[in-house]
Design an enzyme around this catalytic site. Structure first.
Site, PDB file in Angstrom:
ATOM      1  N   GLU A   1      22.776  -9.350  56.929  1.00 54.30           N
ATOM      2  CA  GLU A   1      22.786  -7.893  56.838  1.00 54.30           C
ATOM      3  C   GLU A   1      24.044  -7.352  57.506  1.00 54.30           C
ATOM      4  O   GLU A   1      24.795  -8.095  58.150  1.00 54.30           O
ATOM      5  CB  GLU A   1      21.530  -7.293  57.474  1.00 54.30           C
ATOM      6  CG  GLU A   1      20.250  -7.707  56.757  1.00 54.30           C
ATOM      7  CD  GLU A   1      19.014  -7.018  57.296  1.00 54.30           C
ATOM      8  OE1 GLU A   1      19.140  -6.240  58.263  1.00 54.30           O
ATOM      9  OE2 GLU A   1      17.926  -7.245  56.764  1.00 54.30           O
TER      10      GLU A   1
ATOM     11  N   HIS B   1      16.697   7.192  61.063  1.00 52.09           N
ATOM     12  CA  HIS B   1      15.994   5.912  60.949  1.00 52.09           C
ATOM     13  C   HIS B   1      15.503   5.369  62.282  1.00 52.09           C
ATOM     14  O   HIS B   1      14.308   5.124  62.446  1.00 52.09           O
ATOM     15  CB  HIS B   1      16.942   4.901  60.287  1.00 52.09           C
ATOM     16  CG  HIS B   1      16.328   3.561  60.043  1.00 52.09           C
ATOM     17  ND1 HIS B   1      15.099   3.384  59.447  1.00 52.09           N
ATOM     18  CD2 HIS B   1      16.791   2.313  60.308  1.00 52.09           C
ATOM     19  CE1 HIS B   1      14.824   2.094  59.361  1.00 52.09           C
ATOM     20  NE2 HIS B   1      15.825   1.424  59.890  1.00 52.09           N
TER      21      HIS B   1
ATOM     22  N   ARG C   1      22.180   0.207  66.820  1.00 51.90           N
ATOM     23  CA  ARG C   1      21.365  -0.997  66.651  1.00 51.90           C
ATOM     24  C   ARG C   1      21.932  -1.907  65.567  1.00 51.90           C
ATOM     25  O   ARG C   1      22.236  -1.455  64.463  1.00 51.90           O
ATOM     26  CB  ARG C   1      19.933  -0.605  66.278  1.00 51.90           C
ATOM     27  CG  ARG C   1      19.019  -1.786  65.978  1.00 51.90           C
ATOM     28  CD  ARG C   1      17.610  -1.315  65.699  1.00 51.90           C
ATOM     29  NE  ARG C   1      17.497  -0.651  64.415  1.00 51.90           N
ATOM     30  CZ  ARG C   1      16.972  -1.206  63.316  1.00 51.90           C
ATOM     31  NH1 ARG C   1      16.547  -2.452  63.343  1.00 51.90           N
ATOM     32  NH2 ARG C   1      16.869  -0.518  62.206  1.00 51.90           N
TER      33      ARG C   1
ATOM     34  N   ARG D   1      25.889  -0.050  60.757  1.00 56.60           N
ATOM     35  CA  ARG D   1      25.249   1.121  60.171  1.00 56.60           C
ATOM     36  C   ARG D   1      25.903   2.446  60.550  1.00 56.60           C
ATOM     37  O   ARG D   1      25.959   3.368  59.732  1.00 56.60           O
ATOM     38  CB  ARG D   1      23.766   1.153  60.588  1.00 56.60           C
ATOM     39  CG  ARG D   1      22.937   0.104  59.888  1.00 56.60           C
ATOM     40  CD  ARG D   1      21.495   0.167  60.325  1.00 56.60           C
ATOM     41  NE  ARG D   1      20.711  -0.821  59.587  1.00 56.60           N
ATOM     42  CZ  ARG D   1      19.424  -1.019  59.777  1.00 56.60           C
ATOM     43  NH1 ARG D   1      18.766  -0.324  60.683  1.00 56.60           N
ATOM     44  NH2 ARG D   1      18.768  -1.917  59.060  1.00 56.60           N
TER      45      ARG D   1
ATOM     46  N   HIS E   1      19.977   5.557  58.751  1.00 57.97           N
ATOM     47  CA  HIS E   1      20.090   4.438  57.816  1.00 57.97           C
ATOM     48  C   HIS E   1      20.986   4.881  56.662  1.00 57.97           C
ATOM     49  O   HIS E   1      20.767   5.946  56.076  1.00 57.97           O
ATOM     50  CB  HIS E   1      18.717   4.020  57.296  1.00 57.97           C
ATOM     51  CG  HIS E   1      18.729   2.671  56.655  1.00 57.97           C
ATOM     52  ND1 HIS E   1      19.298   2.440  55.420  1.00 57.97           N
ATOM     53  CD2 HIS E   1      18.276   1.465  57.083  1.00 57.97           C
ATOM     54  CE1 HIS E   1      19.179   1.155  55.116  1.00 57.97           C
ATOM     55  NE2 HIS E   1      18.575   0.551  56.106  1.00 57.97           N
TER      56      HIS E   1
END
Length: 532
Positions: free
Chosen positions: A113, A345, A380, A284, A238
């Site tokens: 990811e 998110h 994160r 992100r 997100h």
């Protein structure tokens, strides 16, 4: 009605249920949850859980990726501890019955990811959270020492200071007042150990991919009780949430980009190479800000996430939930791009805890998204959150099991909830209006890009709404809507106050008035504690 237990767990996601299973053999456990047990952020997690399980990976690489994603605000000792405990956390989940996806050779299918330099994400196709929640709920329901209280919402924590009958320093948590939503009655839960596992606060924003329960309850309650909260300015948006008028903020997993999907403008132009060397695998915060910028520059309502170049059978098999959901809205992701926008998110701040998950209120612990452990820093890293929940559930279990064996102060008699002169509310429109106003204010003024002027305006308006809520709150019997409204107002104010304190741009906090990162002055956490 008074209920006494050894361990009170508020929340039923991966962190709370993992903890309950760890301590249940040693005492009685009460699990309080606002809706059904499975209505959690865990249940919605698509991507997976990060851990070093491949010979091609290393703890050092996972630590480095986490520190880079967190803009070097993460506590490196905490990062290293969580990463090194990852394989055991995975083993715990498997022992509780979680079935992760495997390849034809029976080894685990590790994916990648955004922000990760290696393939280290375990998944159950694209419904990882649902599989984890299924296994944990089954295990919890089968344990004789665990009692589940669904449709119960915690109102406030009970402390020595609040009970007022025994003067003990430092202040201790003694349990919580909890509203039985179905019966409309407030129950008093006394507990030797109280654990907040209430999840995040995405519903503070107008657009979010969080479940409806994510109203920041644990953070708000802990703050009101006198616990320190930290780094609330770091709300992760997100990057890729489905943009469709009939879709309720459906998340398109980070792992879609991990498997080769490309972000494009409406005209088909790929744009991420202009923003980061990892292009579509950028962290992100950078990806969300890039999409926001592209939408503003070109006047588009969304951008496109394109995985049509991958084999259609592979896409359907790897992402069955995303494929079927998008198809329901008339989008065949094997032949056309997915329209996406950012949405609130994950909050990287929360209740400040130590290495054992304990807050600065004795016997009050916090695990999962509600907690600020030092792991995430300013942003994160994808799929670190589920890992953090399981690792800290084990650490909190160890500390709380030791705590209940210690000589402890006598627990004072806890008074039942005082209804005062409250009556039934006949003005629910007030609650709905304030709820909507807070969320719009946060989205418009405290979103992906901020300014001092916007933050000042947001704080002034939210404080006015808080005053209105406080006046309204004590006049009427508590309802779940009113409790949640009070909590989102508190959390919204904490986010704005922390954002105003940080005079730099770092990770998820981007302020046009302070566009540069300032390590000399701001490589530190923002801390807020209420004076009691």
């Amino acid at each position: 009605m008074n209920i006494n237990t050894d361990f009170l767990v508020i929340g039923s996601g991966i962190a709370g249920l993992s903890y309950a299973l760890k301590v249940a053999d040693s005492g009685q456990v009460a699990v309080v949850t606002k809706r059904e047990m499975s209505e959690t952020a865990t249940n919605l997690a698509q991507g997976g859980i990060a851990s070093v399980l491949s010979s091609e990976d290393s703890f050092a690489a996972h630590v480095r990726d986490t520190m880079v994603a967190g803009a070097y605000l993460s506590d490196e000792d905490v990062v290293r501890m969580v990463v090194q405990r990852g394989p055991q956390a995975i083993a715990d989940l498997i022992n509780w019955g979680v079935r992760f996806s495997k390849k034809d050779d029976n080894t685990y299918d590790l994916t990648r990811e955004g922000g990760h330099s290696r393939r280290r994400i375990l998944h159950a196709k694209d419904m990882t959270g649902q599989e984890i929640e299924r296994a944990l709920v089954e295990a919890v329901k089968s344990h004789p020492n665990i009692t589940i209280y669904e449709h119960h919402i915690a109102i406030d924590l009970i402390t020595d200071a609040k009970a007022g009958t025994v003067k003990v320093k430092p202040n201790r948590c003694l349990g919580a007042h909890v509203l039985d939503i179905t019966e409309s009655k407030v129950q008093t839960f006394g507990a030797r150990v109280t654990v907040l596992a209430t999840g995040g606060a995405g519903k503070v924003y107008l657009y979010t991919c969080n479940p409806d329960v994510a109203t920041g309850d644990g953070i708000a309650m802990a703050y009101r009780a006198g616990a320190t909260v930290a780094d609330m300015e770091f709300m992760q948006f997100h990057p890729t949430t489905l943009y469709h008028p009939k879709a309720k903020s459906f998340l398109i997993s980070e792992s879609v980009r991990g498997e080769g999907a490309i972000l494009r403008r409406k005209d088909g132009t790929a744009f991420m190479e202009q923003y980061h060397e990892l292009r579509d695998l950028a962290p992100r915060d950078i990806t969300a800000r890039a999409i926001d910028n592209e939408m503003k520059i070109h006047g588009d309502e969304s951008v496109s996430l394109d995985i049509t170049h991958r084999d259609p059978d592979y896409v359907r098999n790897r992402f069955p939930h995303i494929y079927e959901t998008c198809l329901k809205y008339g989008i065949d992701i094997t032949v056309e791009p997915i329209p996406v926008v950012p949405a609130a998110h994950y909050i990287c701040g929360g209740v400040k805890v130590d290495r054992w998950g304990e807050s600065d209120l004795v016997n009050l612990f916090a695990i999962g998204e509600v907690a600020f452990t030092g792991l995430h820093g300013a942003n994160r890293l994808a799929s670190n959150s589920l890992l953090e929940g399981v690792v800290f559930a084990d650490l909190v279990a160890q500390r709380s099991l030791a705590r209940i064996k210690e000589k402890h102060h006598p627990t004072p008699r806890i008074q039942p909830w005082d209804y005062g002169k409250a009556t039934d509310s006949d003005e629910e429109v007030v609650v709905a209006h304030n709820w909507d106003e807070i969320r719009r204010c946060m989205w418009n003024y405290v979103g992906i890009v901020r300014t001092n002027k916007r933050l000042k305006r947001a704080l002034r308006r939210i404080q006015m709404i808080k005053d209105e809520i406080t006046e309204y709150y004590w006049d009427f019997y508590p309802t779940s809507d009113l409790v949640e409204l009070r909590n989102i107002a508190t959390v919204a104010e904490l986010i704005v106050r922390c954002a105003r304190m940080r005079r730099e741009s770092r990770g998820l906090h981007y302020n046009l008035d302070y566009p540069e990162r300032d390590d000399a002055n701001w490589k530190k956490d923002t801390l807020i504690r209420k004076k009691l």
